[in-house]
Design a protein around this motif. Structure first.
Motif, PDB file in Angstrom:
ATOM      1  N   UNK A 252      10.775 -38.453  11.456  1.00  0.00           N
ATOM      2  CA  UNK A 252      11.458 -37.188  11.168  1.00  0.00           C
ATOM      3  C   UNK A 252      10.675 -36.398  10.122  1.00  0.00           C
ATOM      4  N   UNK A 254       7.522 -36.583   9.371  1.00  0.00           N
ATOM      5  CA  UNK A 254       6.242 -36.135   9.906  1.00  0.00           C
ATOM      6  C   UNK A 254       6.426 -34.901  10.796  1.00  0.00           C
ATOM      7  N   UNK A 256       9.005 -32.840  10.933  1.00  0.00           N
ATOM      8  CA  UNK A 256       9.474 -31.668  10.184  1.00  0.00           C
ATOM      9  C   UNK A 256       8.337 -31.039   9.368  1.00  0.00           C
ATOM     10  N   UNK A 272      14.303 -23.691   6.998  1.00  0.00           N
ATOM     11  CA  UNK A 272      15.133 -24.655   7.709  1.00  0.00           C
ATOM     12  C   UNK A 272      14.456 -26.025   7.775  1.00  0.00           C
ATOM     13  N   UNK A 276      15.412 -29.666   6.180  1.00  0.00           N
ATOM     14  CA  UNK A 276      15.481 -30.896   6.967  1.00  0.00           C
ATOM     15  C   UNK A 276      14.587 -31.969   6.354  1.00  0.00           C
ATOM     16  N   UNK A 279      16.368 -33.434   3.531  1.00  0.00           N
ATOM     17  CA  UNK A 279      17.407 -34.354   4.023  1.00  0.00           C
ATOM     18  C   UNK A 279      16.784 -35.662   4.485  1.00  0.00           C
ATOM     19  N   UNK A 280      15.602 -35.525   5.124  1.00  0.00           N
ATOM     20  CA  UNK A 280      14.907 -36.717   5.617  1.00  0.00           C
ATOM     21  C   UNK A 280      14.473 -37.616   4.479  1.00  0.00           C
ATOM     22  N   UNK A 283      17.433 -39.324   3.139  1.00  0.00           N
ATOM     23  CA  UNK A 283      17.853 -40.396   4.029  1.00  0.00           C
ATOM     24  C   UNK A 283      16.954 -41.619   3.867  1.00  0.00           C
ATOM     25  N   UNK A 409      25.174 -38.188  14.608  1.00  0.00           N
ATOM     26  CA  UNK A 409      25.598 -38.092  13.215  1.00  0.00           C
ATOM     27  C   UNK A 409      24.926 -36.906  12.542  1.00  0.00           C
ATOM     28  N   UNK A 410      25.757 -36.115  11.886  1.00  0.00           N
ATOM     29  CA  UNK A 410      25.183 -35.013  11.122  1.00  0.00           C
ATOM     30  C   UNK A 410      24.870 -35.475   9.711  1.00  0.00           C
TER      31      UNK A 410
ATOM     32  N   UNK B   8      18.642 -39.111  19.765  1.00  0.00           N
ATOM     33  CA  UNK B   8      19.892 -39.121  19.002  1.00  0.00           C
ATOM     34  C   UNK B   8      19.688 -38.853  17.525  1.00  0.00           C
ATOM     35  N   UNK B   9      18.467 -39.074  17.031  1.00  0.00           N
ATOM     36  CA  UNK B   9      18.223 -38.852  15.613  1.00  0.00           C
ATOM     37  C   UNK B   9      18.135 -37.345  15.359  1.00  0.00           C
ATOM     38  N   UNK B  10      19.086 -36.827  14.538  1.00  0.00           N
ATOM     39  CA  UNK B  10      19.181 -35.368  14.406  1.00  0.00           C
ATOM     40  C   UNK B  10      17.935 -34.772  13.774  1.00  0.00           C
ATOM     41  N   UNK B  11      17.374 -35.469  12.786  1.00  0.00           N
ATOM     42  CA  UNK B  11      16.207 -34.888  12.119  1.00  0.00           C
ATOM     43  C   UNK B  11      14.990 -34.867  13.036  1.00  0.00           C
ATOM     44  N   UNK B  12      14.807 -35.941  13.794  1.00  0.00           N
ATOM     45  CA  UNK B  12      13.665 -35.975  14.716  1.00  0.00           C
ATOM     46  C   UNK B  12      13.886 -34.975  15.846  1.00  0.00           C
ATOM     47  N   UNK B  14      15.757 -32.284  15.954  1.00  0.00           N
ATOM     48  CA  UNK B  14      15.635 -30.909  15.467  1.00  0.00           C
ATOM     49  C   UNK B  14      14.171 -30.520  15.279  1.00  0.00           C
ATOM     50  N   UNK B  15      13.414 -31.437  14.660  1.00  0.00           N
ATOM     51  CA  UNK B  15      11.982 -31.174  14.435  1.00  0.00           C
ATOM     52  C   UNK B  15      11.246 -30.988  15.743  1.00  0.00           C
ATOM     53  N   UNK B 103       5.322 -40.736  15.296  1.00  0.00           N
ATOM     54  CA  UNK B 103       4.309 -39.993  16.052  1.00  0.00           C
ATOM     55  C   UNK B 103       4.173 -38.604  15.449  1.00  0.00           C
TER      56      UNK B 103
END
Lengths: 450, 219
Positions: A252, A254, A256, A272, A276, A279-280, A283, A409-410, B8-12, B14-15, B103
């Motif tokens: 995530x 990487x 983002x 944005x 993120x 947030x990553x 997390x 999950x948000x 399913x991973x929101x951050x991945x 979304x990115x 990746x």
């Protein structure tokens, strides 16, 4: 000091004991032999003395001695046996009037010793002499024997008796050594097997061919080995799970970050993506924190650190205090009844707080706006209910598994919170249950039924 | 190029969605396995990015379901596990390529392009047509050797028509291919893009087939 091997010690012990017993037996038998020899030769001396006393010694003069000396020598040579016997005949003045031409001539007269045995030292040798008055009362007869001769006889007798026993002893010891070596062979093999092992080889030791005395030890060792193996396997899977779980947040971050790069001239998109990214990172940090907590619990649960009487209302109110701000953001209200009987009364307050914090954290995070979070301690049960939430049966069964997070999950989360709770609960003999209550989603901690 | 993303991973997710859109793809993103599986039947996708560890329905079952119902869209699977076994299982279930986490976005793009190229039977990464060259990886467009700047949708339209050379594409198909469910589509959007393409790359680059649609035809 290094202790000698059991085998060597047994051999030394048996050898020592056998030799000691053999020596005592030898001493006793030598002593007995000497007593017997004394008895025998005393009788012999007395018989000789009586015979001499019965003779008529009147008119015996030193000239007769000359004649008899030759005769006595001949007799002694013919018998070729030196029983070390000597005799002498004294007259009333205490002068020797006749002797055996050998040691007898040195005998001393002792008037007091009539009819008795007396030990005398003559010419540096110990003699036992019996004195007897002649029949006519005019002469005193002395018959003596060298004590060394008696000792030699006693020694010879004892030796003849002890020699076969000595051979027997030797044979016995040889057999004992062979037997001990044979009996210890499986142990030596076991020791060799153990020392030749690779340090990561945790396979059980063979339990065949072992003496009854060692078997429980090996079984216990094998049990220990399998526990260690189990622990290692869990540890390895924990590390590998953790590493895999870190891949997702890293991906995530990487992706983002690349979005940030691509959005050089698109401020909204860039902001944005930066959000993120943050947030990553949060997390990932939380995941690492939870992993650390879990690994600390795993490693320290063996012994309960600082178990003490727990103040549940105090712990719960502190945790609710921590979550007041995030709850207020979502307009979530707490209802708290912490004064009943808790699931466990003694424990580590830090672990207990960790348990409650994870439950409250989940409840606040995954409740919709305006929900109620209810925390109840009652009848040996801790319940945390968050209203307005329910979980599908499929997800319900997977909750509490390490790293499991229901879909979509948000909120940021590691998927470790409930597994931490479940680990702590099980350490205190409790279990965690999830169900959809009519009030909402309910997590409860209850003692295991026996 | 419309891509179906199931992650399913929101951050991945979304990115990937935003990043791939920046790179000229049109992306529909689903976090639930079942929704994602059904989405493939609802719109024309050039390729699918499928995460294996999905809630609802796991990636491998989705893939098998598609292949059993004769869907042959190229599928790129994403795995968090480094297991060779899982990659083999994925490829054996009909995946065309895989990527292990973590990746990079650019690698996803490159693999998607390779998958689409293979699907359309094209061998060289660059596409040439009537003096225009197009590089799917860099999205660079040149007319007679000189670089031409196109808007993202124009690039997407050009790429789409180039990949479907000698085929007539209806306005509706084009809309479906270059817009995702999330986009608002103006009724004359496709006409506007075609107009811009003709202005920048020459009048005869796109041929209009009346009442049917548009085509790029080999000379």
């Amino acid at each position: 000091m290094k202790k000698l091997s059991l085998r060597l010690r047994l051999i030394i012990f048996f050898t020592g004991i056998s030799c000691l017993i053999w020596a005592i037996a030898g001493f006793v038998s030598w002593h007995e032999s000497r007593d017997k020899a004394d008895e025998f030769f005393d009788t012999y001396q007395m018989v000789l003395a009586r015979q001499l006393a019965a003779a008529d010694w009147n008119g015996v003069s030193p000239s007769l001695q000359q004649i008899t000396n030759h005769l006595i020598d001949n007799i002694k040579n013919a018998e070729d046996e030196d029983e070390a016997i000597g005799f002498a005949v004294f007259n009333q003045d205490g002068r020797i009037i006749f002797h055996d031409n050998e040691n007898g001539r040195y005998f001393h007269f002792d008037n007091q010793a009539e009819g008795r045995f007396v030990d005398l030292r003559i010419d540096d040798e110990d003699w036992r002499i019996v004195f007897l008055r002649s029949a006519d009362g005019k002469f005193m007869i002395a018959v003596g024997q060298e004590l060394e001769y008696r000792d030699d006889i006693a020694w010879d007798m004892a030796e003849e008796f002890m020699l076969p026993w000595g051979f027997g002893l030797f044979a016995l010891l040889t057999l004992i050594i062979i037997m001990i070596s044979l009996e210890f062979a499986p142990l030596r093999k076991l020791a060799a097997n153990l020392s030749a092992r690779r340090s990561d080889d945790l396979s059980p030791l063979p339990e065949t061919n072992l003496p009854q005395e060692i078997l429980p030890l090996i079984r216990a060792l094998n049990r220990q080995l399998s526990q260690v193996e189990d622990l290692l396997r869990r540890e390895r899977s924990f590390i590998s799970d953790s590493a895999h779980e870190l891949r997702s947040p890293l991906t995530a971050l990487k992706v983002q970050l690349e979005v940030v790069r691509l959005s050089a001239d698109d401020h909204t998109a860039r902001d944005n993506a930066l959000q993120k990214l943050e947030a990553g990172i949060e997390r990932s940090a939380r995941l690492v924190e939870q992993l650390l907590a879990l690994s600390r619990i795993e490693s320290s649960l063996g012994e309960d650190m600082d178990a003490q009487s727990l103040d549940w209302p105090q712990i719960i109110s502190e945790i609710i205090g921590e979550y007041e701000a995030p709850a207020a953001d979502k307009n979530i209200s707490f209802r708290c009844r912490p004064n009943g009987i808790p699931p466990f009364e003694n424990g580590n307050p830090v672990l207990c707080a960790l348990l409650v914090r994870n439950l409250v954290d989940n409840a606040v995070k995954y409740s919709p706006r305006g929900a109620h979070v209810e925390i109840t301690v009652r009848n040996g049960e801790l319940r945390v209910i968050n209203s307005g939430t329910s979980i599908t049966p499929d997800n319900l069964s997977r909750l509490g598994q390490r790293f499991f997070r229901p879909a979509g999950q948000k909120e940021t989360g590691s998927g470790l919170g409930l597994s931490i709770v479940s680990r702590i609960a099980s350490f205190y003999g409790c279990r965690i249950k999830f169900n959809n209550d009519k009030k909402g989603f309910c997590v409860s901690i209850t003692p295991l039924e026996d | 190029m419309r891509i179906l993303l199931i992650e399913d991973d929101t951050l991945i997710g979304d990115g990937l969605k935003i990043g791939l859109e920046k790179l000229g793809f049109t992306v529909d993103w689903f976090t639930d396995g079942l929704d994602g599986q059904e989405a493939l039947y609802q719109a024309p996708y050039e390729a699918v990015i499928l995460d294996l560890g999905l809630p609802g329905r796991d990636g491998l079952s989705i893939l098998k379901h598609w292949r059993n119902s004769r869907r042959n869209e190229p599928v790129l699977i994403l795995t968090a596990r480094g297991d060779v076994d899982q990659r083999i299982a994925g490829l054996n279930s009909g995946a065309d390529d895989y990527l292990g986490k973590p990746f990079s976005l650019l690698e996803v793009q490159a693999r998607l392009n390779a998958l689409i190229r293979r699907q359309t039977g094209q061998l060289s990464p660059q596409i040439f047509y009537r003096g225009v060259s197009f590089d799917p990886q860099t999205k660079k467009v040149c007319k007679d050797g000189k670089e031409v700047t196109l808007a993202p949708r124009e690039t997407a339209l050009l790429e789409l028509l180039l990949h479907n050379k000698n085929k007539v594409l209806s306005k509706e198909t084009i809309e479906n291919k270059i817009y995702s469910w999330d986009d608002d589509v103006q009724s004359n959007a496709v006409e506007v893009h075609v107009h811009h393409l003709r202005k920048k790359l020459g009048r005869d680059i796109v041929k209009t087939i009346n009442k049917i649609g548009y085509i790029m035809e080999d000379v």
